[in-house]
Design an enzyme around this catalytic site. Sequence first.
Site, PDB file in Angstrom:
ATOM      1  N   GLY A  15      49.887   6.876   0.882  1.00 36.63           N
ATOM      2  CA  GLY A  15      50.900   5.848   0.643  1.00 36.63           C
ATOM      3  C   GLY A  15      51.957   6.265  -0.534  1.00 36.63           C
ATOM      4  CB  SER A  16      54.543   4.423  -2.179  1.00 36.91           C
ATOM      5  OG  SER A  16      53.923   3.370  -2.557  1.00 36.91           O
ATOM      6  CD  GLU A  18      48.053   6.538  -2.500  1.00 35.91           C
ATOM      7  OE1 GLU A  18      48.487   6.346  -1.291  1.00 35.91           O
ATOM      8  OE2 GLU A  18      48.099   5.770  -3.485  1.00 35.91           O
ATOM      9  CD  GLU A  37      44.420   3.169   4.667  1.00 37.05           C
ATOM     10  OE1 GLU A  37      44.159   2.588   5.771  1.00 37.05           O
ATOM     11  OE2 GLU A  37      45.566   3.139   4.045  1.00 37.05           O
ATOM     12  CG  HIS A  60      48.541   2.933  -0.405  1.00 40.34           C
ATOM     13  ND1 HIS A  60      49.201   3.338  -1.547  1.00 40.34           N
ATOM     14  CD2 HIS A  60      49.213   2.002   0.188  1.00 40.34           C
ATOM     15  CE1 HIS A  60      50.333   2.668  -1.822  1.00 40.34           C
ATOM     16  NE2 HIS A  60      50.399   1.949  -0.694  1.00 40.34           N
ATOM     17  CG  HIS A 267      18.309  -6.516  12.407  1.00 42.39           C
ATOM     18  ND1 HIS A 267      19.249  -6.809  11.422  1.00 42.39           N
ATOM     19  CD2 HIS A 267      18.922  -6.591  13.341  1.00 42.39           C
ATOM     20  CE1 HIS A 267      20.199  -7.161  12.031  1.00 42.39           C
ATOM     21  NE2 HIS A 267      20.102  -6.925  13.054  1.00 42.39           N
ATOM     22  N   GLY A 389      24.277  -0.195   9.721  1.00 37.85           N
ATOM     23  CA  GLY A 389      24.746  -1.090  10.927  1.00 37.85           C
ATOM     24  C   GLY A 389      26.189  -1.384  10.872  1.00 37.85           C
TER      25      GLY A 389
END
Length: 515
Positions: A15-16, A18, A37, A60, A267, A389
């Site tokens: 992104g800008s 980075e 991402e 980003h 679970h 999961g």
Amino acid sequence: MLRELGMTRIFGNPGSTELPLFRDYPEDFSYELGLQEAVVVGMADGYAQATRNASFVNLHSAAGVGHAMANIFTAFKNRTPMVITAGQQARSLLQFDPFLHSRDATDLPKPYVKWSCEPARAEDVPQALARAYYIAMQEPRGPVFVSIPADDWDKPCDPIVLRHVGFETRPDPRTLALVGEALDAAQRPAFVVGAAVDRGQAWDAVVALAERHQARVFVAPMSGRCSFPEDHPLFAGFLPAMRERIVQLLGGHDVVFAVGAAAFTYHVEGEGPFVPEGTQLYQLIEDPAIAAWAPVGTAAVGNIRMGVEELLLRPQAVQRPAPERKPAPPVPAAPGAGERMSVAFAMHTLACVRDPHSIIVEEAPSSRPVIQTYLPIFHSATFFTMCSGGLGHSMPAAVGVALARPDSKVIAVIGDGSAMYAIQALWSAANMRLPITFVILKNRRYAALQDFSRVFGYREGEKVEGTELPDIDFVALARGHGCDGVHVQDAAQLAQALRDAIAHPRPIVVEVEVA
């Protein structure tokens, strides 16, 4: 610093904020591009697990971290070492609530990172990254997070001198002695192995200890790695994430040793005892938090390999007769005319044609019990899935594993519902020219939810809303992302289709119609 740490691959979707990081990018570094991402973090997870070193991720700002959160959660549950960086707007702008900034950057990924930081000064960024690496690699390993304002990259600072930091802690010898004495005195011991055995390179030591005590070996519920050879005479199968069933399966064992595993992961709600009446529970785990919440038993905390190797130094235990071997499952029948093949048939066929040293990366939750039965794993570091999961991990993780292990064949076994959470991983596989075989089990539904609905009172045949999938064309999706693809409906053609796909020099999707 990153070069010295062996972190010359950066996984990202830029992104800008980075962009300053990548000016004058060195030729010995590579940028592994993911198209979303969550895919980026999934690739980095597979790569870190396969290399046993922390991976470096660049996201980003707030939006990118938000997209990535599902697989950051999975990396935390997988205990995957990962240094995650995210861009931030320039420091001089932060007081004005600027576009695309992250207001509470360090809080955003919590609680699913071990440590989170936005350095107070630009000059502190390299030291923060070094600290992040040390924390990520310290057992229990996991992801860490550093937010870096865009203008920080232009500030000079002193070079970082890397230090030697020990990442493993030896378990308390007095507690290990209690474990050893209990195993020596046991009449019918059982082991329950978890993902930390394979993560911690304790596979061979655990096999040796199980053989010494002639202990039956179960796999812990929801384990993301294979930690014991599934063709071994002592292998007893997989425990479900249900309290009553665990107690039932462990019945008759007077000592249970949970090694590299939580005791136990559930679970659904249960009731009654946590272990069978008259059974003593002992645990060796690298995570003190897991040891703390275990409801019963004695726990040793520390590195799994060190602990098991210390138990092997004890005098040879009294010889016991070998327990009865788990019977082999029946060969699944081929489907009748006009019928779709079963998942059991598909997995048995794959097991017959694959190299047993090939690496399986799996994400097909509804089919997992069948996969465990008909696609056995025999070797360390040849099976990966998610401990969380959360869906969308294993398709990109297969890309990361293939990057890390170029001499091994990687086969991803993915459900059709799971595949759609991170289908963009196919583009990364094609862009990197990785010869991964993606086997898509296409049953046109979220079968795990339909199967699980009985737990919540649904009647047989009652409709479960939102669980039917349309007829998605995965061959078309594969080709659209630059991969080859083949559709298999006829069971008689499956074996040859899989052989051809495994030998294929490029990434390929095998879409398999299953009942």
